[in-house]
Design an enzyme around this catalytic site. Structure first.
Site, PDB file in Angstrom:
ATOM      1  N   GLY A   1       0.730  -1.300  -0.099  1.00  0.00           N
ATOM      2  CA  GLY A   1      -0.023  -0.017  -0.242  1.00  0.00           C
ATOM      3  C   GLY A   1       0.944   1.303   0.026  1.00  0.00           C
ATOM      4  CB  SER A   2       0.201   4.572   1.207  1.00  0.00           C
ATOM      5  OG  SER A   2      -1.242   4.644   0.490  1.00  0.00           O
ATOM      6  CB  THR A   3       4.362   1.329   3.618  1.00  0.00           C
ATOM      7  OG1 THR A   3       3.911   0.126   2.927  1.00  0.00           O
ATOM      8  CG2 THR A   3       3.281   1.178   4.738  1.00  0.00           C
ATOM      9  CB  ILE A   4       6.000   1.183  -1.677  1.00  0.00           C
ATOM     10  CG1 ILE A   4       4.803   1.386  -2.675  1.00  0.00           C
ATOM     11  CG2 ILE A   4       5.670  -0.214  -1.269  1.00  0.00           C
ATOM     12  CD1 ILE A   4       4.791   0.766  -4.036  1.00  0.00           C
ATOM     13  CE  LYS A   5       0.275   6.631  -1.958  1.00  0.00           C
ATOM     14  NZ  LYS A   5      -0.846   7.157  -1.209  1.00  0.00           N
TER      15      LYS A   5
END
Lengths: 608, 365
Positions: free
Chosen positions: A325-329
């Site tokens: 999810g957004s943790t790879i942003k």
């Protein structure tokens, strides 16, 4: 005395006759003596070697001395795995007149289960008759007493004090430390002497990956025995070398804090030291009591664990595959900076959705109303999806694959634990070979926000976070500090990222926990400066089973809550990832868990 | 002082023979100590037996040969009676019976036969002109055969063999014709299958079969042979050294102190020791035969020769069985095996031999 016979004796002739006969006898005797000497020479000279060997076999026996398994402690010396003494029952086939009858009689006194008997039977096939073979481990006091009272009925059977493995922390460290189990019948033939001697081998966790070190070295003693197998004296003894004690960098208190923070919800927490790469805490909930497995788990217990829908046997930290999810942003942002397709100042207009080319399909931002104008910092702190759709498109899937791969996604970290999952970092080539299908541009967009094919383990996310915290210098994660294992090499795969670029990401992640950031509430009043990133993962990875989904629909529709963080900002001492399965939002559920873990660590180790 | 010396000179002892016997007894003591597991009590009681034996030897050596000649017939008769009594008791008890229990004294009449038979045969044949006539041969053979059969019925194959050997050797030395020897050898060969089928106990047949293939019953009758050949073979040329024989001292070898004592010897002293021991036996037999040849009369000659021949058979049968070339029969290694009864008869026999020497012809023969 009167002579009754009238015979004429000739003394001289009789003497001559006698002498001839004596001479003849002496010759015969000499021949017989020579015959005996020939026989003795044959035995003692010609066949000496053969009989010398036979004589050795007769009287000298090697006995195995089992080594004590190395204990496992945490960084403060708290025991995670220790050895406690217990009673075991051994049987020496040679000294037992009727093994079948003895086993039957023993079975009436002591609980001999089918696996015990099968194991004994196969040991009997491969081990010499005079060796004492393990029949049953871990007798309880009642059984030991019952046997002791009937000992006279069982020649060749003996009760011995043994060491058996115990895990004082129980479920708390079950997945990390693992457990030892009986050497199975299939393993028996290949088992090392150490494993055969102790009858146990590491089945999972540290116990498995460091089994060879923990086992130690068996000792041998040469014992002279008589024909009845009685031990007469010990001729020679090579002491057993106890197994190497292992001191993990794990902290039991931090582990407990992380477990408490999860509060019984299925999930995982992995905390690392970004400088050393050592794992500080690694929790997978729910867990199980590893002590059940020592000496063979009962089938009922085992079925209970296997059929538990929350799958306590699965180590989520190491094997759980979640969409990041957004943790790879932050990683996406770094990839954009490093490959020159984005700058910190570059901005994007977020109306709440994004369209690809002239397609009518709208890729939505989680913020329905849109973020408006977002630069990189705001895109991270507020987790704007549109910004990253755009960035993903600019990077392209293959460059994303390459750049994100530098943070360890899509590949095993190589941690010193068995069974790690690699996760998936998709690429065109991957899709062609794995799915036999071309890559579609839309898939690039959702890959840019950590959805779609992307999966990662909590461990991978923690390591990626540690790499951000250390600006690319964290060695691969490990539980047992070097130099016991191989020395950790600092990867230089992120050397292309400049100090300024690292700083941009650090600032942006700090903004996540600052006012206006998605995790502000969770870390607002923290006495240390932190950086983080929330994430919310659409559910599919952990629930592979269709019937599972059908039963618990409501909860299973909830997204996984994710959070990654490190602190303190200036000199990071801890980097972590948190996943709460079906926890809803990362900010609402996972970030508070991270907060408690950070507090527990930094408060105690003097975080400012 | 000179009185003592003259008194001592009057005591009739053959020093060479005595030294040889003492040598054997010493070997026996060493092995009793070793085979008994470095047991002083075992060596001590063997030492006591040796002492008693030597005492009997000295006494017997003083007995004039003429007395022995006159004692031969009554002694023989007594022996026969005792053997019949033992057999009868054995039959009542449904088992092997070799011992006569006389209160505190346990006594084996078959041992007496080892002396009584050569004495009786020598007595009978020396009365006649030699070589013996057919009638004499049959008569003396019958005299020997009676106790042999009684002993074989106990059953005690080993002793009956030795007694038969004593009787036959006296006959042979008296000049038994080669034709008769050939005839009896042929008869024995013909009788062997019948003996095998009807004359032997199962366990005796087993022992013979075992001889050819000890592995056929490694834990039963073959066990002794396997273990004793391992012991001897592992001794090698020089042996493992006294008290170093693991094979025997670890109780792999049953009866290591008695009938199988040679295995202990072979293991601890090797081929070198065995050669020495055989030479010692050879020296004693040679010396004994020399004494017999110098005896002044036929009785002494035949008795001495018969005793020495029996002694020789003892040695060959024992070492042959322990080293696996002869069937296992209960024959001790003379003067070396642990045990009292054979020690007594052997020492008495050597005492008689010394008595014969005292009455040797003083002129060169």
């Amino acid at each position: 005395m009167a002579r009754r016979h009238q015979t004429i004796k000739d003394p001289a002739a009789e003497l001559r006759l006698f002498r001839r006969r004596v001479t003849l006898l002496l010759v015969l005797m000499a021949l017989a003596g020579a015959g005996l000497l020939a026989r003795l020479s044959f035995l003692q000279v010609v066949q000496h070697d053969r009989y010398a060997t036979a004589s050795q076999d007769n009287s000298i026996r090697a006995e195995v001395i089992a080594p004590a398994r190395g204990v496992i402690t945490d960084r403060n010396g708290t025991l995670l795995a220790q050895n406690v003494s217990s009673f075991s029952l051994y049987l020496t086939p040679e000294n037992v007149p009727d093994t079948a009858a003895t086993l039957a009689a023993l079975g009436r006194l002591i609980d001999l289960r089918q696996p015990d008997l099968e194991r004994f039977a196969s040991l009997r096939r491969i081990r010499p008759r005079f060796e004492a073979l393990l029949l049953r481990r871990n007798l309880d006091d009642t059984e030991a007493a019952r046997f002791a009272a009937n000992r006279h009925r069982f020649p060749g059977v003996e009760l011995r004090g043994d060491l058996s493995r115990h895990y004082p922390q129980g479920a708390l460290t079950a997945h990390v430390v693992g457990y030892v189990g009986r050497v199975s019948e299939a393993e028996l033939a290949q088992a090392s002497a150490e494993q055969r001697a102790t009858d146990s081998t590491g089945k999972s966790g540290i116990e498995k990956s460091y089994d060879a070190l923990l086992q130690g070295r068996v000792g041998y003693q040469q014992t002279e025995v008589d024909a009845h197998g009685r031990r007469l004296r010990v001729l020679d003894r090579i002491r057993a070398q106890p197994g190497t004690p292992l001191r993990l960098d794990l902290d039991v208190d931090l582990q407990r804090a992380a477990q408490a923070a999860l509060a019984g919800r299925p999930g995982a927490v992995v905390a690392m030291d970004p400088v050393s790469g050592h794992v500080l805490a690694m929790v997978s909930e729910p867990a199980f009591d590893p002590n059940l497995f020592v000496g063979g788990i009962g089938s009922e217990d085992y079925r209970g664990l296997l059929n538990n829908p929350e799958r306590p046997l699965t180590d989520r930290a190491l094997r759980g595959l979640y969409p990041p999810g957004s943790t790879i942003k932050p990683l996406m942002a770094l990839a954009g900076l490093a490959s020159g397709v984005a700058t910190a100042d570059h901005h994007v207009w977020c109306p709440g959705w994004y369209t690809l080319g002239n397609s009518a399909h709208r890729f939505r931002c989680w913020q329905r109303h849109g973020h408006g104008r977002v630069d990189m910092r705001r895109a991270i702190s507020q987790s704007c999806d549109v910004y990253f759709y755009d960035l993903a498109l600019k990077l392209g899937i293959d460059r994303m694959h390459e750049q994100l791969g530098r943070f360890g996604l899509g590949a095993r970290t190589g941690i010193d634990l068995p069974g790690e999952q690699a996760g998936l970092l998709p690429s065109q080539a991957w899709k062609r070979s794995a799915r036999k299908a071309p890559w579609y541009p839309g898939e690039t967009l959702i890959a840019g926000i950590g959805q779609g094919y992307n999966t990662a383990t909590p461990l991978q996310l923690a390591y990626a976070t540690a790499l951000i915290a250390s600006r690319g210098r964290t060695p691969p994660p490990r539980l047992v500090p070097a130099p016991l294992g191989e020395p950790a090499a600092v990867p230089d795969r992120l050397s292309q990222v400049s100090a300024e670029q690292w700083q941009i990401i650090a600032d942006a992640m700090h903004a996540v926990v600052a006012p206006g950031g998605t995790a502000f509430r969770a870390l607002a009043d923290a006495p240390y400066s932190a950086a983080g990133k929330t994430g919310t993962a659409q559910v599919f990875a952990m629930s592979q089973r269709a019937d599972d989904r059908g039963r618990n629909v409501a909860r299973h529709l909830l997204d996984h809550a994710l959070f990654i963080a490190y602190a303190p900002l200036e000199a990071p001492r801890i980097a972590l990832s948190v996943i709460v399965e079906h926890g809803g939002s990362g900010s609402g559920t996972a970030a508070p868990v991270a907060r408690q873990v950070l507090d527990a660590w930094l408060a105690r180790t003097g975080g400012s | 002082m000179s009185d003592w010396i003259t008194a001592w000179r009057r005591v009739n002892v053959d020093w060479a023979l005595l030294v040889g016997l003492l040598g054997l007894c010493s070997v026996g003591l060493m092995l009793a100590y070793s085979a008994g597991g470095e047991s002083l009590p075992a060596a001590r009681s063997q030492g006591i037996r040796v002492g008693i034996g030597l005492l009997l030897l000295l006494v017997a050596a003083q007995v004039p040969v003429g007395w022995l000649q006159r004692l031969a017939a009554p002694f023989y008769l007594l022996t026969i009676i005792l053997l019949i009594v033992v057999d009868a008791i054995g039959a009542i008890g449904h088992g092997a019976q070799r011992w006569l229990d006389l209160g505190p004294l346990r006594f084996q009449p078959s041992e007496l036969a080892k002396l009584a038979v050569p004495m009786m045969a020598a007595r009978y044949l020396s009365d006649r002109a030699l070589p013996p006539t057919a009638r004499d041969v049959v008569a003396s053979a019958a005299l020997a055969l009676l106790p042999v059969l009684l002993i074989a019925a106990q059953p005690d194959l080993g002793t009956s063999l030795l007694v038969a050997a004593a009787g036959l050797s006296v006959l042979f030395l008296a000049g038994l014709s080669w034709r008769v020897i050939g005839l009896f050898t042929g008869l024995a060969a013909a009788a062997a299958p019948l003996m095998w089928l009807y004359g032997m106990h199962d366990y005796q047949r087993q022992r013979v079969l075992t001889l050819f293939d000890p592995q056929r019953d490694p834990l039963g009758t073959g066990y002794h042979i396997i273990q004793s050949t391992i012991a001897i073979g592992s001794g090698g040329f020089y042996g493992k050294g006294w008290l170093e024989g693991t094979q025997t001292r670890l109780q792999f070898l049953p009866e290591s102190a008695t009938d199988f004592v040679f295995a202990v010897f072979g293991e601890e002293f090797g081929l070198l020791g065995a050669i020495g021991l055989l030479l010692l036996y050879g020296f004693i037999i040679g010396r004994g035969m020399n004494i017999a040849m110098q005896a002044s009369d036929g009785f002494g000659r035949l008795l001495g020769g018969g005793l020495m021949s029996t002694f020789f058979v003892y040695v060959v049968v024992n070492i042959g069985m322990v080293s696996g070339v002869l069937p296992v029969v209960g024959v001790p290694l003379p003067l070396v095996s642990y045990g009292g009864t054979s020690m007594v008869t052997l020492m008495l026999g050597f005492g008689m031999l010394m008595g014969i020497r005292a009455h040797r012809k003083l002129w060169p023969a």
